[in-house]
Design a protein around this motif. Sequence first.
Motif, short mmCIF file in Angstrom:
data_model
loop_
_atom_site.label_atom_id
_atom_site.label_comp_id
_atom_site.label_asym_id
_atom_site.label_seq_id
_atom_site.Cartn_x
_atom_site.Cartn_y
_atom_site.Cartn_z
N SER A 31 1.02 -5.96 1.19
CA SER A 31 0.11 -6.69 0.32
C SER A 31 0.85 -7.67 -0.58
O SER A 31 0.53 -8.86 -0.64
CB SER A 31 -0.71 -5.72 -0.51
OG SER A 31 0.10 -4.71 -1.09
N THR A 59 -5.21 -1.72 2.53
CA THR A 59 -5.86 -2.49 1.48
C THR A 59 -4.92 -3.01 0.40
O THR A 59 -5.14 -4.07 -0.16
CB THR A 59 -6.96 -1.67 0.79
OG1 THR A 59 -6.37 -0.54 0.13
CG2 THR A 59 -8.01 -1.21 1.79
N ARG A 85 -11.11 -8.89 -4.68
CA ARG A 85 -10.95 -8.50 -3.28
C ARG A 85 -9.53 -8.03 -2.98
O ARG A 85 -8.59 -8.31 -3.73
CB ARG A 85 -11.34 -9.67 -2.36
CG ARG A 85 -12.79 -10.07 -2.55
CD ARG A 85 -13.30 -11.06 -1.53
NE ARG A 85 -14.71 -11.35 -1.81
CZ ARG A 85 -15.73 -10.62 -1.36
NH1 ARG A 85 -15.50 -9.58 -0.58
NH2 ARG A 85 -16.97 -10.94 -1.67
N VAL A 86 -9.40 -7.32 -1.87
CA VAL A 86 -8.09 -6.79 -1.47
C VAL A 86 -7.31 -7.88 -0.73
O VAL A 86 -7.91 -8.75 -0.07
CB VAL A 86 -8.23 -5.55 -0.58
CG1 VAL A 86 -9.01 -4.46 -1.29
CG2 VAL A 86 -8.88 -5.89 0.76
N GLY A 124 -2.26 -1.07 -7.79
CA GLY A 124 -2.79 -1.77 -6.62
C GLY A 124 -2.63 -3.27 -6.74
O GLY A 124 -2.56 -3.83 -7.84
N ALA A 160 -4.00 -7.19 -5.90
CA ALA A 160 -5.24 -7.93 -5.69
C ALA A 160 -5.01 -9.17 -4.84
O ALA A 160 -3.87 -9.64 -4.68
CB ALA A 160 -5.85 -8.34 -7.04
N HIS A 178 0.87 -1.17 0.00
CA HIS A 178 0.00 0.00 0.00
C HIS A 178 0.91 1.22 0.00
O HIS A 178 1.89 1.29 0.73
CB HIS A 178 -0.90 -0.01 1.23
CG HIS A 178 -2.03 0.98 1.13
ND1 HIS A 178 -3.35 0.59 1.01
CD2 HIS A 178 -2.04 2.34 1.11
CE1 HIS A 178 -4.12 1.66 0.92
NE2 HIS A 178 -3.34 2.74 0.98
N ALA A 236 -3.75 -0.57 -2.08
CA ALA A 236 -3.80 0.43 -3.15
C ALA A 236 -2.45 1.12 -3.27
O ALA A 236 -1.79 1.40 -2.26
CB ALA A 236 -4.90 1.45 -2.86
N ILE A 280 -12.29 -4.71 -3.62
CA ILE A 280 -11.45 -3.59 -3.99
C ILE A 280 -12.32 -2.34 -4.15
O ILE A 280 -13.37 -2.38 -4.79
CB ILE A 280 -10.69 -3.89 -5.30
CG1 ILE A 280 -9.66 -5.00 -5.06
CG2 ILE A 280 -10.00 -2.64 -5.83
CD1 ILE A 280 -8.97 -5.48 -6.32
#
Length: 418
Positions: free
Chosen positions: A118, A95, A111-112, A102, A104, A88, A97, A330
């Motif tokens: 991440s 999340t 969905r995040v 971003g 996934a 992130h 982003a 997302i």
Amino acid sequence: MTPPDPSTLPATFSDPQRAWAYRPAQPLRTHPDGPLAGLTFSVKDLYGVPGWPLTGSTRAPVPDPGESVLVRGLLELGAAAVGKTHLHEVALGITGANGYGGTAHPHDPARVPGGSSSGAAVSAALGQVDFALGTDTGGSIRVPAAWCGVAGYKPTKDHPAWSTEGVLPLSWTCDHAGPLARDLGTIVRVHEALGGGAVTAQDWQGVRVGLWLPEGWTDATVRDAVLAYADDLRARGAAVTPVALPEMLDAYSPIVLSEAARVHAEALKQTDPGFLPFTLMSLRSGAELTKAQVQAAHTRRAEYRRLLDDLLAEYDVLLAPAVPTPPPLIGQDEVTLLEGPQMLRRAVLRLTAPFSLLGVPTLALPTLARYVGIQLVGRRGADERLLGLGLGLHPLNRAAPGRSRLRLPGPARPTLRS
């Protein structure tokens, strides 16, 4: 948003989750043997690695933190670095982003995966590496671990085995370095190799567990998963008692935002430095905080620390949810909890931020509920005890030498309560 620059990834490498920021043609190895020989790892793109780019997953300019002591140590122990993973943006979010499209979820592209680590969680969940280096300032290891179904470990603040030197900071008060992996045994193996101390599986008989499950702060799926974990610990001989802690975001947010604004002060001199709108707004709000406001937050932090220390003097470990719901979609900014609708960021951070704000070691472990994790919180400095209790839940997950393929299951034979 602009997709990742293809020049940073090999042409033959497929990355539909957009988890990877940089992958060299060959993994980085400096020692052919050592206690971690045969293991591969990914590096969150906040760690300085000589010869590798560092973006913090933002299009804005970022400071150079220098070489990561932790990455260098892992390489000297025989592990091989595969590349850098996205996060992130500048680690200021939960999340995934960022300025490169971003990241996934590893198994559901709608969905995040959680953040800020991440890409680290995705690389571990997909078996692309044996373990992943993340950072955790308010839940950034534990949240993606929970939502991606892997294990994550946030050590005691400033643990000598898990150096943050050479890592682009977000908040020097709350930043931690730590790993994610599909099995807890790999995490233990890395911890021991780094000089963190020997870890042995601990029996739960007689362990005093404080159950922190604030009423209404989760949905029914998470509540039932946490209660199932509590039932399993009781079946193993632990004494489980409900406990209370306050929300601590009134201390956490001013400290983190003010320190993040100082880290990115040069970029903030520009009218449009290249941050995503939410990141830029957050950093500018942090820059506007007064010294008195920040000092008041530190005073509250000291009060919360005494409160948690008193609680952990009474209990050996705390059990808590790591996330309030399964992974959201997302772009979803609000979740529905048992208490009603709540903004996603607050719903997540009020569960995880206290333990990074106060610097205590915390494990995130999967449950039988899909993509829902719990936290086990230990006393400050008692990392080996906490890791040993984790191994005691899953004794077969101590990793054998070489590449680990074991997944970490949730506790056995849960009894759900309404």
